[in-house]
Enzyme design. Structure first.
Site, PDB file in Angstrom:
ATOM      1  N   HIS A  15       0.670  -0.605   0.011  1.00 27.58           N
ATOM      2  CA  HIS A  15      -0.319  -0.118   0.145  1.00 27.58           C
ATOM      3  C   HIS A  15       1.448   1.433  -0.078  1.00 27.58           C
ATOM      4  O   HIS A  15       0.619   2.304  -0.798  1.00 27.58           O
ATOM      5  CB  HIS A  15      -0.567  -0.245   1.280  1.00 27.58           C
ATOM      6  CG  HIS A  15      -0.733   1.280   1.947  1.00 27.58           C
ATOM      7  ND1 HIS A  15      -3.210   1.264   1.035  1.00 27.58           N
ATOM      8  CD2 HIS A  15      -0.903   2.697   2.474  1.00 27.58           C
ATOM      9  CE1 HIS A  15      -3.050   2.398   1.255  1.00 27.58           C
ATOM     10  NE2 HIS A  15      -2.103   3.328   1.964  1.00 27.58           N
ATOM     11  N   GLU A  16       1.994   1.026   0.892  1.00 24.19           N
ATOM     12  CA  GLU A  16       2.916   2.527   0.732  1.00 24.19           C
ATOM     13  C   GLU A  16       3.138   2.309   0.276  1.00 24.19           C
ATOM     14  O   GLU A  16       3.977   3.908  -1.013  1.00 24.19           O
ATOM     15  CB  GLU A  16       3.526   2.672   2.213  1.00 24.19           C
ATOM     16  CG  GLU A  16       2.753   2.184   3.163  1.00 24.19           C
ATOM     17  CD  GLU A  16       1.636   3.579   3.722  1.00 24.19           C
ATOM     18  OE1 GLU A  16       1.977   4.503   3.129  1.00 24.19           O
ATOM     19  OE2 GLU A  16       0.690   3.063   4.002  1.00 24.19           O
ATOM     20  N   HIS A  62       2.196   4.214  -2.586  1.00 19.09           N
ATOM     21  CA  HIS A  62       1.840   5.330  -2.901  1.00 19.09           C
ATOM     22  C   HIS A  62       3.040   6.395  -3.583  1.00 19.09           C
ATOM     23  O   HIS A  62       3.135   7.203  -4.363  1.00 19.09           O
ATOM     24  CB  HIS A  62       2.226   6.369  -1.131  1.00 19.09           C
ATOM     25  CG  HIS A  62       0.711   5.964   0.074  1.00 19.09           C
ATOM     26  ND1 HIS A  62      -0.763   6.594  -1.473  1.00 19.09           N
ATOM     27  CD2 HIS A  62       0.323   5.922   0.740  1.00 19.09           C
ATOM     28  CE1 HIS A  62      -1.603   6.909   0.265  1.00 19.09           C
ATOM     29  NE2 HIS A  62      -1.086   6.011   0.446  1.00 19.09           N
ATOM     30  N   ASP A  90      -5.021   1.735  -2.070  1.00 24.29           N
ATOM     31  CA  ASP A  90      -5.588   0.598  -1.521  1.00 24.29           C
ATOM     32  C   ASP A  90      -5.342  -0.692  -3.197  1.00 24.29           C
ATOM     33  O   ASP A  90      -5.432  -1.807  -3.191  1.00 24.29           O
ATOM     34  CB  ASP A  90      -6.543   0.396  -1.069  1.00 24.29           C
ATOM     35  CG  ASP A  90      -6.649   0.786   0.698  1.00 24.29           C
ATOM     36  OD1 ASP A  90      -5.570   0.984   1.097  1.00 24.29           O
ATOM     37  OD2 ASP A  90      -7.498   0.999   1.322  1.00 24.29           O
ATOM     38  N   GLU A 135      -5.943   7.732  -0.620  1.00 23.43           N
ATOM     39  CA  GLU A 135      -5.349   6.622  -0.111  1.00 23.43           C
ATOM     40  C   GLU A 135      -6.179   4.956  -0.540  1.00 23.43           C
ATOM     41  O   GLU A 135      -5.471   3.517  -0.383  1.00 23.43           O
ATOM     42  CB  GLU A 135      -5.992   6.568   1.932  1.00 23.43           C
ATOM     43  CG  GLU A 135      -5.278   7.410   2.166  1.00 23.43           C
ATOM     44  CD  GLU A 135      -4.359   6.801   2.480  1.00 23.43           C
ATOM     45  OE1 GLU A 135      -4.000   5.678   2.583  1.00 23.43           O
ATOM     46  OE2 GLU A 135      -2.925   7.600   2.554  1.00 23.43           O
TER      47      GLU A 135
END
Length: 457
Positions: free
Chosen positions: A297-298, A301, A380, A376
């Site tokens: 997930h990170e 980004h 995801d 976010e």
């Protein structure tokens, strides 16, 4: 430039009630945020978990989560009132002009005449102002750490560590803050009406430098970093980084458990050489594949350029603030409204300008939260495309339970305060379905949502 000068002349009106206007802004914002908190408190009195979580969260855990949320809300009411009364007291009793005059007397009495000037005076003023603010905040900080968090089993700090951290923070403010503030003032003094452009360039350089230097020079003052030991987790993270062409250089574990059971992970470094740091608490409470899912997930980004986009937006916002500051810096009616009739210090102008700008900053905050929640969901979705849908959902549920985090939220409260979607929204987007609980519901964290990759998870 001519437009800014005309705007400055228009806003500098003798006798204009700037103090009354700013007090109105402050009280209005306090009332509005109190209204939002009351709406959220109603949600915290619910006795059933959201439908998507009813199969994942036991009634006992949900009750504890609601109790923790109500305790934080009540504390927030008290802390907010305390801060509001403190702010109004500063304004009503002309604290700023009195402190400026007092620190000026100290400067002339104890500092050599060759050093006297606005920059040195400002440094003394800010140091004393920060000291007073810190002392006034001690009761709130102590209660939050050693009463509220202690009651729900989240606090890991000793009184000694709490005091040590506070003293280190003050020392860092002097070591780093003094030269940065001096440069800020010098730029305004020596670059003329267009100072805002040079101030912005300085801000960009400082921000970039701090992003790079914080994990290397500042964080080790508070925590210890150790290389992640070989094993399933390290292999999984390295494989993920290779799959995404993420320029991973080192993997570290940080001893976050010395202060709390708060879990976190982040990456930092130059575009061609990055490091990942994982909190020991996250490793302890999660399965290796769940930690990898969190990092997917990170790194989403990173891959989707969210970090770069937010950095760019923050720099534009900084330019906008400095540009508007140039409109107010010579506004005598603003200074005089707060008791400054003979001197017009730059730092005082910036403080008062920031207060006057607060309604606009509220709108900016609302927009940024909306954008952040969108990012976010996209991160995801990125993790889902990598095949981590189930692991990410399980990790989100487990961390939510361990933290006793709020499991539902009033839509207006969430829009104003939350930079991340609430868990039911994220699970819905992930398409999560399950017929059994994924965690035993043992709480392990602090008052804030968990973070990962320097962003909340």
């Amino acid at each position: 430039m001519d437009l800014l000068q005309r705007l400055a002349r228009f806003l500098d009106r003798p006798g204009f009630p700037w103090k009354r206007l700013i007090v109105t802004f402050s009280v209005g914002q306090y009332i509005f945020e109190g209204f939002l908190s009351l709406r959220q408190y109603e949600i915290l009195q619910q006795t059933k978990a959201p439908k998507v979580l009813q199969e994942e969260v036991s009634q006992d855990v949900f009750d504890k989560s609601q109790a923790y949320g109500r305790a934080k809300a009540k504390f927030g009411f008290v802390a907010g009132l305390y801060g509001q009364l403190e702010n109004l007291g500063f304004i009503y009793y002309d604290f700023l002009p009195k402190l400026w005059g007092l620190t000026g007397l100290w400067m002339t009495k104890y500092i050599p005449a060759s050093w006297n000037g606005e920059i040195v005076h400002t440094l003394i003023f800010i140091f004393v102002f920060q000291l007073v603010s810190t002392v006034l905040s001690l009761p709130i900080s102590y209660y939050s750490t050693f009463v509220l968090e202690e009651k729900f089993g989240f606090n890991k700090q000793t009184l000694k560590l709490w005091i040590t951290d506070m003293l280190k923070g003050q020392a860092l403010m002097v070591v780093l803050g003094a030269p940065l503030l001096s440069a800020f003032l010098a730029i305004v003094q020596y670059t003329g009406p267009g100072f805002f452009y040079y101030l912005w360039l300085f801000g960009v350089v400082v921000t970039t430098f701090m992003i790079s230097i914080y994990p290397v020079a500042i964080l080790p003052l508070f925590n210890k970093l150790s290389p992640l030991e070989p094993g399933t987790l390290k292999t999984g993270v390295e494989g993920l980084a290779k799959r995404l062409n993420f320029p991973l250089s080192e993997l570290y574990v940080i001893d976050g458990s010395k202060r709390s059971a708060h879990s976190n992970a982040y990456f930092y470094g130059l575009p061609w050489k990055k490091h990942i740091v994982i909190y020991d608490t996250l490793i302890e409470k999660s399965e290796p594949e769940e930690v990898v899912a969190v990092l997917s997930h990170e790194l989403g980004h990173w891959s989707l350029s969210h970090t770069t986009k937010l950095f760019g937006i923050s720099q534009f916002h900084m330019l906008y603030q400095f540009t508007l500051f140039s409109v107010f810096i010579n506004n005598k009616s603003l200074y005089q409204s707060f008791g400054f009739f003979k001197e017009y210090p730059i730092i005082i102008g910036f403080i008062l300008f920031s207060d006057a700008l607060s309604p606009m900053d509220t709108i900016v905050k609302l927009w940024m939260n909306t954008l952040s929640r969108k990012f976010e969901f996209q991160a995801d979705e990125f993790a889902v495309k990598l095949g981590y849908s189930k692991e990410l959902a399980k990790s989100l549920i487990k961390l939510q339970i361990q933290n006793l985090s709020t499991m539902d939220a009033d839509w207006l409260y969430a829009s104003y305060h939350f930079s991340h979607p609430i868990l039911p929204e994220r699970l819905g987007a992930l398409g999560w379905t399950s017929d059994k609980k994924v965690s035993n519901g043992v709480p392990v964290d602090s008052e804030k949502p968990l973070k990962a990759a320097d962003r909340e998870l």
